[in-house]
Write a protein that holds these residues in place. Structure first.
Motif, PDB file in Angstrom:
ATOM      1  N   ILE A 149       0.865  -1.188   0.000  1.00 30.87           N
ATOM      2  CA  ILE A 149       0.000   0.000   0.000  1.00 30.87           C
ATOM      3  C   ILE A 149       0.894   1.228   0.000  1.00 30.87           C
ATOM      4  CG2 ILE A 149      -1.807   1.265   1.236  1.00 30.87           C
ATOM      5  CD1 ILE A 149      -2.596  -1.451   2.531  1.00 30.87           C
ATOM      6  N   GLY A 150       0.899   1.934  -1.125  1.00 26.89           N
ATOM      7  CA  GLY A 150       1.742   3.125  -1.257  1.00 26.89           C
ATOM      8  C   GLY A 150       2.809   2.930  -2.314  1.00 26.89           C
ATOM      9  N   ALA A 151       2.749   3.774  -3.360  1.00 28.66           N
ATOM     10  CA  ALA A 151       3.711   3.659  -4.463  1.00 28.66           C
ATOM     11  C   ALA A 151       4.713   4.810  -4.452  1.00 28.66           C
ATOM     12  CB  ALA A 151       2.978   3.593  -5.801  1.00 28.66           C
ATOM     13  N   GLY A 152       5.142   5.187  -3.254  1.00 29.55           N
ATOM     14  CA  GLY A 152       6.257   6.133  -3.130  1.00 29.55           C
ATOM     15  C   GLY A 152       7.548   5.363  -3.349  1.00 29.55           C
ATOM     16  N   VAL A 172      11.978   8.795  -9.885  1.00 28.33           N
ATOM     17  CA  VAL A 172      10.698   8.068  -9.934  1.00 28.33           C
ATOM     18  C   VAL A 172      10.646   7.188 -11.190  1.00 28.33           C
ATOM     19  CG1 VAL A 172       8.181   8.321 -10.153  1.00 28.33           C
ATOM     20  CG2 VAL A 172       9.453   9.779  -8.557  1.00 28.33           C
ATOM     21  N   LYS A 173      11.098   7.742 -12.304  1.00 28.51           N
ATOM     22  CA  LYS A 173      11.102   6.980 -13.561  1.00 28.51           C
ATOM     23  C   LYS A 173      11.943   5.696 -13.413  1.00 28.51           C
ATOM     24  CE  LYS A 173      11.801   8.273 -18.270  1.00 28.51           C
ATOM     25  NZ  LYS A 173      12.610   9.152 -19.075  1.00 28.51           N
ATOM     26  N   PRO A 197       2.547   6.963  -9.748  1.00 31.57           N
ATOM     27  CA  PRO A 197       3.421   6.532  -8.660  1.00 31.57           C
ATOM     28  C   PRO A 197       4.467   7.601  -8.332  1.00 31.57           C
ATOM     29  CG  PRO A 197       4.090   5.517 -10.711  1.00 31.57           C
ATOM     30  CD  PRO A 197       2.909   6.391 -11.040  1.00 31.57           C
ATOM     31  N   GLY A 198       5.135   7.417  -7.194  1.00 27.13           N
ATOM     32  CA  GLY A 198       6.237   8.322  -6.852  1.00 27.13           C
ATOM     33  C   GLY A 198       6.088   8.993  -5.494  1.00 27.13           C
ATOM     34  N   GLY A 199       4.892   8.963  -4.919  1.00 31.59           N
ATOM     35  CA  GLY A 199       4.677   9.526  -3.585  1.00 31.59           C
ATOM     36  C   GLY A 199       5.132  10.974  -3.482  1.00 31.59           C
ATOM     37  N   GLN A 200       5.721  11.313  -2.346  1.00 30.80           N
ATOM     38  CA  GLN A 200       6.143  12.712  -2.098  1.00 30.80           C
ATOM     39  C   GLN A 200       7.110  13.210  -3.159  1.00 30.80           C
ATOM     40  OE1 GLN A 200       7.578  13.345   2.063  1.00 30.80           O
ATOM     41  NE2 GLN A 200       6.596  11.385   2.459  1.00 30.80           N
ATOM     42  N   LYS A 227       1.069  -7.071  -5.653  1.00 27.89           N
ATOM     43  CA  LYS A 227       0.157  -5.989  -6.060  1.00 27.89           C
ATOM     44  C   LYS A 227       0.625  -4.700  -5.387  1.00 27.89           C
ATOM     45  CE  LYS A 227      -4.339  -6.768  -6.629  1.00 27.89           C
ATOM     46  NZ  LYS A 227      -5.722  -7.099  -6.272  1.00 27.89           N
ATOM     47  N   LEU A 228       0.610  -3.623  -6.143  1.00 31.16           N
ATOM     48  CA  LEU A 228       1.001  -2.309  -5.625  1.00 31.16           C
ATOM     49  C   LEU A 228      -0.186  -1.362  -5.784  1.00 31.16           C
ATOM     50  CD1 LEU A 228       3.173  -0.240  -4.648  1.00 31.16           C
ATOM     51  CD2 LEU A 228       3.793   0.073  -7.051  1.00 31.16           C
ATOM     52  N   MET A 229      -0.568  -0.706  -4.681  1.00 32.56           N
ATOM     53  CA  MET A 229      -1.756   0.165  -4.730  1.00 32.56           C
ATOM     54  C   MET A 229      -1.402   1.583  -4.295  1.00 32.56           C
ATOM     55  SD  MET A 229      -4.440  -2.449  -2.888  1.00 32.56           S
ATOM     56  CE  MET A 229      -5.903  -1.687  -3.586  1.00 32.56           C
ATOM     57  N   ASP A 230      -2.041   2.568  -4.933  1.00 31.09           N
ATOM     58  CA  ASP A 230      -1.859   3.951  -4.477  1.00 31.09           C
ATOM     59  C   ASP A 230      -3.126   4.752  -4.738  1.00 31.09           C
ATOM     60  OD1 ASP A 230       0.965   5.658  -3.743  1.00 31.09           O
ATOM     61  OD2 ASP A 230      -0.833   6.835  -4.210  1.00 31.09           O
ATOM     62  N   ALA A 231      -3.351   5.716  -3.855  1.00 34.72           N
ATOM     63  CA  ALA A 231      -4.518   6.591  -3.993  1.00 34.72           C
ATOM     64  C   ALA A 231      -4.393   7.486  -5.224  1.00 34.72           C
ATOM     65  CB  ALA A 231      -4.649   7.449  -2.734  1.00 34.72           C
ATOM     66  N   LEU A 232      -3.159   7.819  -5.574  1.00 32.77           N
ATOM     67  CA  LEU A 232      -2.938   8.697  -6.727  1.00 32.77           C
ATOM     68  C   LEU A 232      -2.910   7.911  -8.034  1.00 32.77           C
ATOM     69  CD1 LEU A 232      -0.206  11.262  -5.684  1.00 32.77           C
ATOM     70  CD2 LEU A 232      -2.624  11.675  -6.088  1.00 32.77           C
ATOM     71  N   GLU A 233      -3.124   8.639  -9.114  1.00 35.79           N
ATOM     72  CA  GLU A 233      -3.084   8.017 -10.447  1.00 35.79           C
ATOM     73  C   GLU A 233      -1.659   7.733 -10.889  1.00 35.79           C
ATOM     74  OE1 GLU A 233      -5.695   7.335 -12.289  1.00 35.79           O
ATOM     75  OE2 GLU A 233      -7.300   8.438 -11.274  1.00 35.79           O
TER      76      GLU A 233
END
Ligand SMILES: Cc1cc2nc3c(=O)[nH]c(=O)nc-3n(C[C@H](O)[C@H](O)[C@H](O)COP(=O)(O)OP(=O)(O)OC[C@H]3O[C@@H](n4cnc5c(N)ncnc54)[C@H](O)[C@@H]3O)c2cc1C
Length: 339
Positions: free
Chosen positions: A19-22, A76-77, A48-51, A40-46
């Protein structure tokens, strides 16, 4: 970016769900793949990369191992490329709201009403779920998704259009520059005359054909019921209004992070942190935590990317042994693996 799996909402039971794709969650995703875990990787945002992606994409980072300096968005890339190697399932744009044990697996629920099943969970939720700050003006909610957007999912959707970009940070300036040659016209409104964006990019923006309106804000948006047609903007120094014909409005006015329902998941917490032992285990067997959200019991809390990487490696390798007691925690050296 593409989703790595065709059916992320199936009832399949995953070995680990992150939970969290930072940076922490992305590195953990790579490591879980290396350990041949169904991931599985989940994030609230569309995206990835978090902060790193949301708060400082245009800044250089100087303390990431292996790079004397690297632009945050480039990091992030690289992390995404590394994370996707083993074909994990990505579920982006969904905030995890519930986490409960169901027999030997966990059931994860989201704000989109989907359910996900997993044998182990790694919470890499950083400072909480990010969501974009919404533009508060009459008409905006009516045309959200029908001309008004907070992310650019597909740049080609903006080609040939009259675009209004709202904001003065890195995202607003970046997208204005990025789309200036493909859009019919771009107007950028910013409520102040000071930008939060990288100064070199601001200088380029001011020289470009983008119509930059400083001290302007959006008063209301208008459409024909089906699609967006106009935006009324005003000069906040004298209230003078201007009406613009627009096909699209891109709102880039920042993000807010929210811990949300994590406190109700039955995990021991210390303030905003989930308590962890030296193996990144929480008080619930099978749930691990790493990165900024982890509160190491006897350790020092050091909210840095490098700390998150190390904790991610620890958590995933311990989780591997948790779901398969015949597995060793130590993964072996990746340099000795056949590719
Ligand atoms: C301005 C700034 C500059 C920085 N510079 C540096 C630096 O130079 N060097 C350095 O090492 N560190 C730096 N940091 C700190 C670094 O960015 C963080 O330590 C790092 O991002 C933590 O990574 P993370 O993956 O643990 O969490 P985050 O990056 O916060 O990512 C967490 C992700 O989890 C998601 N999430 C949370 N809750 C949920 C939920 N319920 N459902 C779904 N998704 C959820 C969020 O949307 C987010 O994408 C900086 C931080 C800031 C703010």
């Amino acid at each position: 970016m593409g989703r790595a799996s065709s059916n992320p909402m199936s009832q399949d039971v995953y070995d680990i769900t992150i939970i969290g794709a930072g940076p922490t969650g992305l590195f953990a995703t790579f490591y879980a793949g290396l350990r041949q875990m169904k991931t599985k990787l989940m994030d609230a945002l569309e995206e990835p990369g978090g902060q790193v992606a949301v708060l400082y994409p245009e800044k250089y980072i100087f303390d990431v191992p292996g790079y004397s300096k690297i632009l945050a968005k480039d990091l992030v890339k690289c992390l995404v490329e590394q994370a996707l190697q083993y074909n994990p399932t990505l579920v982006l744009g969904e905030r995890v709201t519930t986490l409960r044990k169901a027999d030997s697996t966990f059931q994860i629920g989201t704000d989109k009403g989907t359910a996900h099943y997993t044998r182990a969970v790694l919470i890499a939720a950083g400072v909480g779920a990010f969501s974009p700050n919404k533009l508060e003006a009459p008409g905006v909610s009516e045309y959200e998704g029908r001309g008004i957007s907070y992310f650019v999912k597909d740049k080609s959707a903006f080609a040939g259009k009259k675009i209004l970009i709202v904001g003065g940070g890195d995202s607003a300036v970046d997208w204005a520059l990025n789309m200036k040659d493909t859009a019919a016209k771009i107007t950028l409104v910013h409520r102040r005359d000071v930008f939060r964006a990288h100064e070199q990019n601001v200088a380029e923006l001011m020289k470009s054909r983008v119509d930059v309106k400083l001290f302007y804000e959006v008063r209301k948006v208008l459409g024909d019921g089906k699609s967006l047609k106009q935006a009324v903007i005003f000069d906040n120094r004298n209230d003078a209004e201007t009406t613009l014909d627009v096909d699209a409005i891109l709102v880039n006015i920042g993000f807010r992070a929210d811990l949300g329902p994590i406190r109700s998941w039955g995990l021991e917490m210390n303030g905003r942190d989930i308590k962890a032992n030296g193996k990144m285990e929480t008080n619930v067997a099978g749930i691990f935590v790493a990165g900024d959200m982890a509160g190491p019991a006897d350790g020092v809390k050091l909210n840095l990317i490098a700390t998150g990487y190390a904790q991610a490696a620890l958590a995933v390798n311990v989780a591997k042994a948790y779901i398969d007691p015949n597995s060793k925690i130590f993964p072996g050296h990746s340099s000795e693996m056949k590719k």
